[in-house]
Design an enzyme around this catalytic site. Structure first.
Site, short mmCIF file in Angstrom:
data_model
loop_
_atom_site.label_atom_id
_atom_site.label_comp_id
_atom_site.label_asym_id
_atom_site.label_seq_id
_atom_site.Cartn_x
_atom_site.Cartn_y
_atom_site.Cartn_z
N CYS A 68 46.01 -3.30 -48.19
CA CYS A 68 46.31 -3.77 -46.82
C CYS A 68 47.72 -4.38 -46.76
O CYS A 68 48.10 -5.15 -47.64
CB CYS A 68 45.27 -4.80 -46.41
SG CYS A 68 45.50 -5.38 -44.71
N CYS A 72 47.27 -12.09 -45.85
CA CYS A 72 46.24 -13.15 -45.76
C CYS A 72 46.03 -13.74 -47.17
O CYS A 72 45.63 -13.02 -48.10
CB CYS A 72 44.94 -12.58 -45.23
SG CYS A 72 45.18 -11.59 -43.74
N CYS A 75 42.77 -13.15 -49.43
CA CYS A 75 42.08 -11.85 -49.45
C CYS A 75 42.41 -11.00 -50.67
O CYS A 75 43.58 -10.79 -51.01
CB CYS A 75 42.42 -11.08 -48.18
SG CYS A 75 41.48 -9.54 -48.03
N CYS A 112 27.59 -3.69 -40.50
CA CYS A 112 28.99 -4.00 -40.20
C CYS A 112 29.90 -3.24 -41.18
O CYS A 112 29.73 -3.33 -42.39
CB CYS A 112 29.21 -5.50 -40.34
SG CYS A 112 30.90 -5.98 -39.98
N CYS A 143 28.60 -2.85 -35.93
CA CYS A 143 29.72 -3.79 -35.90
C CYS A 143 30.83 -3.20 -36.75
O CYS A 143 30.54 -2.60 -37.80
CB CYS A 143 29.26 -5.14 -36.48
SG CYS A 143 30.57 -6.36 -36.60
N CYS A 203 32.59 -11.00 -32.54
CA CYS A 203 32.05 -11.79 -33.65
C CYS A 203 33.28 -12.48 -34.25
O CYS A 203 34.21 -11.79 -34.69
CB CYS A 203 31.40 -10.81 -34.61
SG CYS A 203 30.97 -11.47 -36.19
N ARG A 276 26.39 -17.47 -38.37
CA ARG A 276 26.04 -16.73 -39.60
C ARG A 276 26.60 -17.41 -40.83
O ARG A 276 27.80 -17.70 -40.89
CB ARG A 276 26.58 -15.29 -39.51
CG ARG A 276 26.28 -14.48 -40.78
CD ARG A 276 26.70 -13.02 -40.66
NE ARG A 276 26.11 -12.39 -39.52
CZ ARG A 276 26.78 -11.84 -38.50
NH1 ARG A 276 28.08 -11.82 -38.50
NH2 ARG A 276 26.15 -11.31 -37.49
#
Ligand code: SAM
Ligand code: DTB
Ligand code: SF4
Length: 331
Positions: A68, A72, A75, A112, A143, A203, A276
């Site tokens: 990616c 972040c 991550c 998801c 999702c 979400c 969650r």
């Protein structure tokens, strides 16, 4: 605030009334209530809108892992850090559908699909749309989490039958720039607005244990609670340890009582949202998870891995739910 105003507000909260103008100081006052008062208020709010013995079971699949371009700091999938996660291509639809079938057989009601993208290319989005339609055909809620989207891309997902779009704000506005520099929080909020406008449920939640302060955790929930529409689901992730990322140098595992307080605050600020317990359950005792359910969490991810990191084994989760007299509500 007068005593009468406070009493009216507490009464409204106990009935599960939905508000969108929470101040930080109000949220802090709730967070810092004596623990028994906080949990009583959170559980009362929970019972106004939810069956307290039902826990939603969701399942997660990484349909495109690693490589990616975003930075972040938490991550494993950012191409900027040496985390041992290698980049893979977008999975084939048949493999995704087979994984969804296994998740449904294991008891999940929501599936998801996550992709390590800053934003999807249109030809990849076409393939994800087909996956959404196929997974929905199995009777699962769908999702996806694909990064930033234009309103046109959201419309295509809506036409494919998508139920939820997952897009975390991750942390407070103040701490955001310490964790991510390749996008702004406003970019995130813009995508969430496109999603809401298309009638797909948002979400959105975040991560704790990255080195942020309690005020950042509270600020993150106030940000979510003051959106024009509360997210349908609010995932609370404890940072799942990843070697080689910047957060590894600042991380501090949150105190368990602070985790329960934060879950309770999410429940009270957003009375109809499903809270969650997401990543980081591998670090929680059964007792802490039970406390979080009492504080109003009512959803977990099942399966041995999340996207790239570990999650409790299915039999441990099932044993916990059985001992607590809880179930997924699926007949
Ligand atoms: N690339 C897309 C995006 O960022 O929206 C989707 C995938 S991304 C991995 C989804 C979410 O996973 C992030 O927003 C973050 O909240 C969460 N996450 C990533 N790494 C994590 C970790 N090590 N521990 C806990 N949560 C994590
Ligand atoms: C969310 O808040 N947590 C999930 C889901 N939404 C996409 C992702 C957790 C990922 C944990 C890190 C990993 O497994 O790579
Ligand atoms: Fe990429 Fe999402 Fe990981 Fe950020 S959280 S590096 S956008 S996969």
């Amino acid at each position: 605030m007068s005593v009468i105003d406070r009493a009216c507000q507490d009464g409204a909260a106990l009935m599960g009334a939905v508000r969108h103008q929470w101040s930080r100081s109000e949220a802090e006052a709730i967070y810092n209530l004596p623990f028994s008062d906080l949990i009583f208020r959170a559980q009362s709010t929970h019972r106004a809108s939810f069956d307290p013995n039902i826990i939603e079971l969701a399942s997660l699949l990484s349909i495109k892992t690693g490589g990616c371009p975003e930075d972040c700091g938490y991550c494993s999938q950012s191409a900027r850090y040496d985390t041992g996660v290698s980049a893979s291509r977008l999975m084939d639809q048949a493999e995704v559908v087979a994984a969804a079938q296994r998740a449904r057989d294991a008891g999940a009601t929501r599936f998801c699909m996550g992709a390590a993208w800053r934003s999807p290319k249109d030809r990849d989005l076409d393939r994800v749309c087909d996956m959404v339609t196929a997974v929905k055909g199995l009777g699962l809620e769908t999702c996806v989490t694909l990064g930033m989207l234009t309103s046109e891309q959201v419309e295509r997902l809506a036409t494919a039958g998508l139920d939820f779009y997952s897009h975390n704000v991750d942390t407070s506005p103040e701490f955001y720039g310490s964790i991510i520099t390749t996008r702004t929080l406003q970019d995130r909020l813009d995508t969430m607005e496109h999603v809401r406008n298309a009638g797909i449920t948002v979400c959105s939640g975040g991560i704790i244990g990255m080195g942020e302060g309690i005020e950042d955790r509270i600020g993150m929930l106030v940000l979510l609670a003051n959106l024009p529409v509360h997210p349908g689901s609010v995932p609370i992730n404890l940072w799942n340890e990843v070697k080689g990322v910047p957060v590894a140098d600042t991380a501090a595992r949150p105190d368990p009582i602070d985790v329960a307080r934060l879950v309770a605050l999410a429940r009270i600020l957003m009375p109809r949202a499903v809270v969650r317990l997401s990543a980081g359950r591998q670090y929680m005792t059964d007792e802490l998870q039970a406390l979080c359910f009492l504080a109003g969490a009512s959803s977990i991810f099942i399966g041995d891995v999340l996207l790239t990191t570990r999650n409790p084994q299915r039999d441990r989760d099932q044993s916990l739910l059985t001992r607590l007299g809880m179930n997924s509500g699926r007949s």
